[in-house]
Scaffold this motif. Structure first.
Motif, PDB file in Angstrom:
ATOM      1  N   MET A   1       0.836  -1.169   0.000  1.00 56.09           N
ATOM      2  CA  MET A   1       0.000   0.000   0.000  1.00 56.09           C
ATOM      3  C   MET A   1       0.882   1.234   0.000  1.00 56.09           C
ATOM      4  N   THR A   2       0.497   2.212  -0.809  1.00 55.63           N
ATOM      5  CA  THR A   2       1.217   3.469  -0.883  1.00 55.63           C
ATOM      6  C   THR A   2       0.415   4.530  -0.165  1.00 55.63           C
ATOM      7  N   THR A   3       1.033   5.262   0.722  1.00 56.49           N
ATOM      8  CA  THR A   3       0.361   6.356   1.404  1.00 56.49           C
ATOM      9  C   THR A   3       1.177   7.616   1.216  1.00 56.49           C
ATOM     10  N   LYS A   4       0.540   8.670   0.767  1.00 61.87           N
ATOM     11  CA  LYS A   4       1.206   9.950   0.570  1.00 61.87           C
ATOM     12  C   LYS A   4       0.401  11.000   1.313  1.00 61.87           C
ATOM     13  N   LYS A   5       1.077  11.910   2.010  1.00 60.68           N
ATOM     14  CA  LYS A   5       0.412  13.011   2.681  1.00 60.68           C
ATOM     15  C   LYS A   5       0.749  14.287   1.949  1.00 60.68           C
ATOM     16  N   ASN A   6      -0.243  15.125   1.729  1.00 60.95           N
ATOM     17  CA  ASN A   6      -0.058  16.393   1.047  1.00 60.95           C
ATOM     18  C   ASN A   6      -0.438  17.527   1.980  1.00 60.95           C
ATOM     19  N   GLN A   7       0.438  18.473   2.143  1.00 65.23           N
ATOM     20  CA  GLN A   7       0.163  19.676   2.903  1.00 65.23           C
ATOM     21  C   GLN A   7      -0.005  20.793   1.892  1.00 65.23           C
ATOM     22  N   ALA A   8      -1.210  21.306   1.753  1.00 66.37           N
ATOM     23  CA  ALA A   8      -1.465  22.368   0.784  1.00 66.37           C
ATOM     24  C   ALA A   8      -0.958  23.690   1.320  1.00 66.37           C
ATOM     25  N   THR A   9      -0.222  24.409   0.504  1.00 60.40           N
ATOM     26  CA  THR A   9       0.141  25.780   0.835  1.00 60.40           C
ATOM     27  C   THR A   9      -0.503  26.721  -0.160  1.00 60.40           C
ATOM     28  N   ARG A  16       0.072  16.257  -6.446  1.00 66.44           N
ATOM     29  CA  ARG A  16      -0.987  15.435  -7.006  1.00 66.44           C
ATOM     30  C   ARG A  16      -0.435  14.101  -7.481  1.00 66.44           C
ATOM     31  N   ALA A  17      -1.311  13.127  -7.568  1.00 64.21           N
ATOM     32  CA  ALA A  17      -0.942  11.805  -8.060  1.00 64.21           C
ATOM     33  C   ALA A  17      -0.738  11.852  -9.564  1.00 64.21           C
ATOM     34  N   GLY A  18       0.040  10.916 -10.072  1.00 64.51           N
ATOM     35  CA  GLY A  18       0.145  10.726 -11.499  1.00 64.51           C
ATOM     36  C   GLY A  18       1.160  11.595 -12.209  1.00 64.51           C
ATOM     37  N   THR A  19       1.065  11.550 -13.532  1.00 63.66           N
ATOM     38  CA  THR A  19       1.999  12.233 -14.422  1.00 63.66           C
ATOM     39  C   THR A  19       1.262  13.287 -15.230  1.00 63.66           C
ATOM     40  N   VAL A  20       1.810  14.489 -15.282  1.00 63.15           N
ATOM     41  CA  VAL A  20       1.224  15.544 -16.110  1.00 63.15           C
ATOM     42  C   VAL A  20       1.453  15.180 -17.574  1.00 63.15           C
ATOM     43  N   VAL A  21       0.367  15.129 -18.356  1.00 64.13           N
ATOM     44  CA  VAL A  21       0.468  14.786 -19.774  1.00 64.13           C
ATOM     45  C   VAL A  21       0.102  15.961 -20.673  1.00 64.13           C
ATOM     46  N   ALA A  22      -0.484  17.021 -20.109  1.00 62.35           N
ATOM     47  CA  ALA A  22      -0.821  18.209 -20.894  1.00 62.35           C
ATOM     48  C   ALA A  22      -1.016  19.391 -19.950  1.00 62.35           C
ATOM     49  N   ARG A  23      -0.793  20.578 -20.507  1.00 57.35           N
ATOM     50  CA  ARG A  23      -1.000  21.832 -19.771  1.00 57.35           C
ATOM     51  C   ARG A  23      -1.788  22.801 -20.656  1.00 57.35           C
ATOM     52  N   ASN A  24      -2.245  23.874 -20.040  1.00 56.25           N
ATOM     53  CA  ASN A  24      -2.934  24.958 -20.772  1.00 56.25           C
ATOM     54  C   ASN A  24      -4.179  24.481 -21.513  1.00 56.25           C
ATOM     55  N   PHE A  25      -4.906  23.536 -20.905  1.00 56.20           N
ATOM     56  CA  PHE A  25      -6.176  23.026 -21.437  1.00 56.20           C
ATOM     57  C   PHE A  25      -6.013  22.303 -22.773  1.00 56.20           C
ATOM     58  N   LYS A  26      -4.789  21.940 -23.132  1.00 53.81           N
ATOM     59  CA  LYS A  26      -4.529  21.261 -24.402  1.00 53.81           C
ATOM     60  C   LYS A  26      -5.264  19.921 -24.456  1.00 53.81           C
ATOM     61  N   GLY A  27      -6.040  19.745 -25.497  1.00 53.83           N
ATOM     62  CA  GLY A  27      -6.756  18.495 -25.714  1.00 53.83           C
ATOM     63  C   GLY A  27      -8.047  18.347 -24.932  1.00 53.83           C
ATOM     64  N   TRP A  28      -8.453  19.372 -24.179  1.00 59.05           N
ATOM     65  CA  TRP A  28      -9.692  19.258 -23.415  1.00 59.05           C
ATOM     66  C   TRP A  28     -10.886  19.302 -24.362  1.00 59.05           C
ATOM     67  N   PRO A  29     -11.758  18.300 -24.305  1.00 61.92           N
ATOM     68  CA  PRO A  29     -12.981  18.348 -25.117  1.00 61.92           C
ATOM     69  C   PRO A  29     -13.887  19.495 -24.648  1.00 61.92           C
ATOM     70  N   GLU A  30     -14.681  20.014 -25.553  1.00 62.71           N
ATOM     71  CA  GLU A  30     -15.608  21.113 -25.228  1.00 62.71           C
ATOM     72  C   GLU A  30     -16.514  20.743 -24.055  1.00 62.71           C
ATOM     73  N   GLU A  31     -16.963  19.480 -23.996  1.00 62.36           N
ATOM     74  CA  GLU A  31     -17.860  19.064 -22.908  1.00 62.36           C
ATOM     75  C   GLU A  31     -17.162  19.140 -21.545  1.00 62.36           C
ATOM     76  N   GLU A  99      -2.430  11.697 -15.946  1.00 61.53           N
ATOM     77  CA  GLU A  99      -2.745  10.272 -16.062  1.00 61.53           C
ATOM     78  C   GLU A  99      -2.253   9.619 -14.771  1.00 61.53           C
ATOM     79  N   VAL A 100      -3.109   8.794 -14.166  1.00 58.18           N
ATOM     80  CA  VAL A 100      -2.795   8.211 -12.865  1.00 58.18           C
ATOM     81  C   VAL A 100      -3.046   6.707 -12.898  1.00 58.18           C
ATOM     82  N   GLU A 101      -2.122   5.947 -12.289  1.00 57.33           N
ATOM     83  CA  GLU A 101      -2.322   4.512 -12.093  1.00 57.33           C
ATOM     84  C   GLU A 101      -2.466   4.253 -10.604  1.00 57.33           C
ATOM     85  N   TYR A 102      -3.397   3.373 -10.241  1.00 50.53           N
ATOM     86  CA  TYR A 102      -3.692   3.073  -8.846  1.00 50.53           C
ATOM     87  C   TYR A 102      -3.468   1.606  -8.552  1.00 50.53           C
TER      88      TYR A 102
END
Length: 149
Positions: A1-9, A16-31, A99-102
């Motif tokens: 089991m993986t446990t991660k604690k995040n302290q928001a500043t 955040r979990a996972g890998t960033v695959v896009a920025r600046n709303f690239k590829g976001w569908p209109e919906e 994109e996140v794997e669990y």
């Protein structure tokens, strides 16, 4: 089991979990863009409340392959635990796509200071049903009142 604690500043500094695959709303569908606009103040962070006390609210999320949980805003301290293994795509209101794997039992904890939030969606991109339990701590419910439209 993986446990991660995040302290928001700050809303953008959450680890955040996972890998960033896009920025600046690239590829976001209109919906998805429309969903984020319409649900910017949606505090339903799961599909079904399975338990609630004065201290906590326990949500269940079940997503079949290809299905998506609408955008929702987290302002209460919370944690989630993956009940099943799988994969997801998450969009965040800053235009990031991850994109996140669990693995079964993966858990992440989040804390929010006054005015902080996390606005995101969740889409099952795997081959099997994704199931999560999310537990909100109701110690800072004033946060919700201050973040309504």
């Amino acid at each position: 089991m993986t446990t991660k604690k995040n302290q928001a500043t700050g809303a953008r500094s959450l680890q955040r979990a996972g890998t960033v695959v896009a920025r600046n709303f690239k590829g976001w569908p209109e919906e998805v863009l429309r969903d984020f606009h319409e649900n910017a103040y949606n505090f339903n962070v799961g599909q079904r409340i399975v338990s609630e006390t004065d201290q906590v609210r326990v949500w269940e999320i079940r997503l079949d392959p290809g299905h998506r949980l609408n955008a929702h805003r987290h302002v209460l301290d919370y944690f989630w635990t993956a009940v099943t293994a799988g994969r997801s795509r998450q969009h965040e209101d800053d235009g990031t796509t991850r994109e996140v794997e669990y693995a079964v039992g993966d858990t992440r904890h989040f804390r929010f200071a006054s005015g902080e939030y996390l606005l995101h969606d969740l889409e099952n991109t795997g081959q099997s049903q994704l199931i999560f339990v999310t537990v909100e701590h109701k110690t800072n419910t004033e946060q919700m009142k201050h973040q309504r439209r």
